[in-house]
Write an enzyme that holds these catalytic residues in place. Structure first.
Site, PDB file in Angstrom:
ATOM      1  N   GLY A 100       9.220 -82.800  10.118  1.00  0.00           N
ATOM      2  CA  GLY A 100       9.411 -81.826   9.043  1.00  0.00           C
ATOM      3  C   GLY A 100       8.429 -82.053   7.903  1.00  0.00           C
ATOM      4  N   HIS A 101       8.828 -81.682   6.690  1.00  0.00           N
ATOM      5  CA  HIS A 101       7.933 -81.792   5.530  1.00  0.00           C
ATOM      6  C   HIS A 101       7.385 -83.201   5.365  1.00  0.00           C
ATOM      7  CE1 HIS A 101       9.941 -77.977   4.445  1.00  0.00           C
ATOM      8  NE2 HIS A 101       8.780 -77.725   3.865  1.00  0.00           N
ATOM      9  N   VAL A 102       8.276 -84.180   5.299  1.00  0.00           N
ATOM     10  CA  VAL A 102       7.833 -85.562   5.067  1.00  0.00           C
ATOM     11  C   VAL A 102       7.214 -86.144   6.340  1.00  0.00           C
ATOM     12  CG1 VAL A 102       8.503 -87.884   4.355  1.00  0.00           C
ATOM     13  CG2 VAL A 102       9.613 -85.917   3.295  1.00  0.00           C
TER      14      VAL A 102
ATOM     15  N   TYR B 177       5.682 -84.809   8.897  1.00  0.00           N
ATOM     16  CA  TYR B 177       4.333 -84.307   9.180  1.00  0.00           C
ATOM     17  C   TYR B 177       3.302 -84.940   8.242  1.00  0.00           C
ATOM     18  CZ  TYR B 177       0.241 -81.386   8.636  1.00  0.00           C
ATOM     19  OH  TYR B 177      -1.050 -80.975   8.497  1.00  0.00           O
TER      20      TYR B 177
ATOM     21  N   GLY C  18      11.419 -87.055  13.251  1.00  0.00           N
ATOM     22  CA  GLY C  18      11.360 -85.893  12.368  1.00  0.00           C
ATOM     23  C   GLY C  18       9.933 -85.492  12.053  1.00  0.00           C
TER      24      GLY C  18
ATOM     25  N   LYS D 121      22.997 -85.116  -9.258  1.00  0.00           N
ATOM     26  CA  LYS D 121      22.750 -84.204  -8.139  1.00  0.00           C
ATOM     27  C   LYS D 121      23.555 -82.936  -8.353  1.00  0.00           C
ATOM     28  CE  LYS D 121      20.369 -84.551  -4.241  1.00  0.00           C
ATOM     29  NZ  LYS D 121      19.141 -85.325  -4.019  1.00  0.00           N
TER      30      LYS D 121
HETATM   31  P1  NAD Z   1      12.795 -81.284   6.736  1.00  0.00           P
HETATM   32  O1  NAD Z   1      14.022 -80.480   6.917  1.00  0.00           O
HETATM   33  O2  NAD Z   1      11.525 -80.609   6.366  1.00  0.00           O
HETATM   34  O3  NAD Z   1      12.495 -82.101   8.081  1.00  0.00           O
HETATM   35  C1  NAD Z   1      13.486 -82.727   8.845  1.00  0.00           C
HETATM   36  C2  NAD Z   1      13.089 -82.584  10.316  1.00  0.00           C
HETATM   37  O4  NAD Z   1      14.002 -83.361  11.098  1.00  0.00           O
HETATM   38  C3  NAD Z   1      13.187 -81.144  10.823  1.00  0.00           C
HETATM   39  O5  NAD Z   1      11.975 -80.777  11.428  1.00  0.00           O
HETATM   40  C4  NAD Z   1      14.327 -81.202  11.828  1.00  0.00           C
HETATM   41  O6  NAD Z   1      14.172 -80.314  12.915  1.00  0.00           O
HETATM   42  C5  NAD Z   1      14.260 -82.644  12.273  1.00  0.00           C
HETATM   43  N1  NAD Z   1      15.474 -83.124  12.925  1.00  0.00           N
HETATM   44  C6  NAD Z   1      16.749 -82.764  12.712  1.00  0.00           C
HETATM   45  N2  NAD Z   1      17.578 -83.430  13.525  1.00  0.00           N
HETATM   46  C7  NAD Z   1      16.794 -84.246  14.266  1.00  0.00           C
HETATM   47  C8  NAD Z   1      17.069 -85.198  15.299  1.00  0.00           C
HETATM   48  N3  NAD Z   1      18.308 -85.441  15.723  1.00  0.00           N
HETATM   49  N4  NAD Z   1      16.034 -85.865  15.834  1.00  0.00           N
HETATM   50  C9  NAD Z   1      14.772 -85.623  15.430  1.00  0.00           C
HETATM   51  N5  NAD Z   1      14.463 -84.752  14.454  1.00  0.00           N
HETATM   52  C10 NAD Z   1      15.461 -84.064  13.900  1.00  0.00           C
HETATM   53  O7  NAD Z   1      13.181 -82.423   5.693  1.00  0.00           O
HETATM   54  P2  NAD Z   1      12.173 -83.337   4.854  1.00  0.00           P
HETATM   55  O8  NAD Z   1      11.972 -82.754   3.521  1.00  0.00           O
HETATM   56  O9  NAD Z   1      10.990 -83.678   5.697  1.00  0.00           O
HETATM   57  O10 NAD Z   1      13.057 -84.645   4.646  1.00  0.00           O
HETATM   58  C11 NAD Z   1      13.289 -85.573   5.704  1.00  0.00           C
HETATM   59  C12 NAD Z   1      14.291 -86.628   5.241  1.00  0.00           C
HETATM   60  O11 NAD Z   1      13.788 -87.322   4.105  1.00  0.00           O
HETATM   61  C13 NAD Z   1      15.642 -86.072   4.827  1.00  0.00           C
HETATM   62  O12 NAD Z   1      16.637 -87.013   5.190  1.00  0.00           O
HETATM   63  C14 NAD Z   1      15.546 -85.998   3.326  1.00  0.00           C
HETATM   64  O13 NAD Z   1      16.804 -86.087   2.700  1.00  0.00           O
HETATM   65  C15 NAD Z   1      14.711 -87.215   3.022  1.00  0.00           C
HETATM   66  N6  NAD Z   1      13.986 -87.126   1.743  1.00  0.00           N
HETATM   67  C16 NAD Z   1      13.092 -86.125   1.550  1.00  0.00           C
HETATM   68  C17 NAD Z   1      12.392 -86.062   0.370  1.00  0.00           C
HETATM   69  C18 NAD Z   1      11.376 -84.973   0.123  1.00  0.00           C
HETATM   70  O14 NAD Z   1      10.617 -85.067  -0.836  1.00  0.00           O
HETATM   71  N7  NAD Z   1      11.309 -83.957   0.983  1.00  0.00           N
HETATM   72  C19 NAD Z   1      12.614 -87.014  -0.642  1.00  0.00           C
HETATM   73  C20 NAD Z   1      13.529 -88.038  -0.402  1.00  0.00           C
HETATM   74  C21 NAD Z   1      14.205 -88.079   0.797  1.00  0.00           C
END
Ligand code: NAD
Length: 365
Positions: free
Chosen positions: A203-205, A207, A201, A102
């Protein structure tokens, strides 16, 4: 020095024990069986970067590049070590021929005023100096355009716009397959149709996961602190919503944490009224022994580093110029990987995370 440093949930009073902050971090690194730790300072561009390489036994180490305004350098190093260690487990548990690593960039206060290109080019040079032992990729705080800048200085980068870009849709596919495996194992249902899934959440994942589950007839309740992101899911997918804190009390079939780490703590686990926890967030257990608590409470937990590897699987395949059909199958294979873990955990009466760690450790030798 006399300051108090919390490393790995232990508090060290360096003044009394004669252990410095660096000692604590080194002991943490040794405990996790590292590996390499590299630091780069570049005054001209404002770059302060840390690269932690956990293990190279299975192949070159791939792991995202996180950009975050860490309060202290020790917090940043601790995060790099913790995340790189997890990446090793993630790769090993999912049969990838890569080690775990990382990169952590300490975001300076004046980041907006910095020359963005020069900053990421310098980081690219840092990555390049490790001669391919470390391959960088997107993580929170960075995006595919940043990877394109890095790629001007090093070939050791994935998730560029030419190499797949944003990995979240593939992460979501893997999580959906993991939820299907858990629903099959715990509820005896061959599909998620009519299954009530609470997603934390949007967010990206979150949704992307919601979209796939909605298409398959699941009943969804979502929450997010970002009301715009949440409203988007309501408008497009017709999901129900709840307040952020109410998600732990929902009477649903699956709780899918897709926002923050460490949400599986003592309080939340006791509030949960679901038979399954399966989501994308990294480091969901606030302490690894909470896997036992979930097990005792009869809640089936899909270990985070197994279920959320879809993005990593795609990023490594693209980087290796591998067969994308095979990579797709591998992401689908998260279903079988998890079923195997669920079955073994039930047979041996252990927590699922313990079994998953055992499998990964065995492959890491
Ligand atoms: P993201 O930032 O796009 O989405 C996270 C969402 O969580 C945001 O919309 C944020 O407003 C919301 N959030 C924050 N605090 C919150 C709370 N207390 N209650 C409810 N919602 C809250 O991130 P992402 O890329 O969707 O990733 C989500 C999780 O998955 C993270 O923990 C990330 O480390 C993990 N992850 C992501 C990937 C990837 O490919 N994006 C891969 C492995 C792990």
């Amino acid at each position: 020095m006399g300051e108090t440093v919390a490393v790995n949930n232990r508090t060290t009073h360096s003044h009394h024990s004669h252990h410095t902050l660096v000692d604590s971090l080194f002991r943490y690194a040794e405990f996790l069986k590292f590996g390499e730790l590299h630091v780069k300072f570049d005054e001209a561009t404002g770059l302060t970067a840390i690269i932690a390489i956990h293990n190279l036994k299975l192949g070159p180490a791939l792991g995202g590049c996180r950009l975050y305004a860490y309060k202290t350098a020790d917090k940043a190093i601790e995060d790099a070590l913790r995340l790189a260690h997890m990446m090793s487990f993630k790769a090993a548990a999912n049969h990838l021929k890569h080690g775990g690593a990382k990169a952590v960039l300490i975001k300076p206060k004046n980041f907006k005023e910095l020359d963005h290109d020069a900053y990421f080019e310098k980081f690219g040079e840092f990555v390049d100096s490790l001669n391919g032992r470390y391959i960088t990729a997107v993580d929170s705080g960075t995006n595919p355009q940043d990877m394109d800048i890095i790629a001007r200085r090093t070939p050791y980068v994935s998730c560029t716009t030419a190499l797949g870009g944003d990995p979240s849709p593939q992460t979501a596919v893997g999580v959906r397959r993991g939820i299907e495996a858990a629903v099959q194992f715990k509820l005896g249902k061959a599909s998620v149709e009519g299954v009530h899934i609470a997603i934390q959440g949007a967010g990206h994942v979150g949704y992307s996961l919601a979209k796939q589950l909605a298409e398959r007839g699941a009943r969804l309740t979502m929450c997010d602190v970002n009301t715009d992101a949440l409203q988007h899911c309501v408008d497009e997918l017709g999901v129900a919503i709840c307040l952020p804190d109410a998600i732990y009390d929902l009477n649903a079939d699956v709780f899918a944490p897709c926002a923050l780490g460490a949400v599986l703590n003592y309080d939340h686990i006791h509030r949960l009224r679901v038979p399954i926890v399966a989501g994308s967030a990294n480091n969901q257990l606030s302490h690894r022994h909470y896997g036992d608590l979930l097990h005792e409470r009869g809640i089936l937990y899909a270990p985070d580093f197994v279920i959320n590897a879809g993005g990593l699987i795609q990023a490594t395949a693209l980087y290796d110029h591998g067969d994308m059909k095979k990579s797709e199958q591998q992401i689908n294979g998260i279903y079988d990987t998890l079923l195997e873990i669920f079955e073994r955990a039930a047979k041996e009466n252990h927590s699922t995370n313990e079994i998953a760690e055992k499998i990964a450790l065995q492959r890491l030798g």
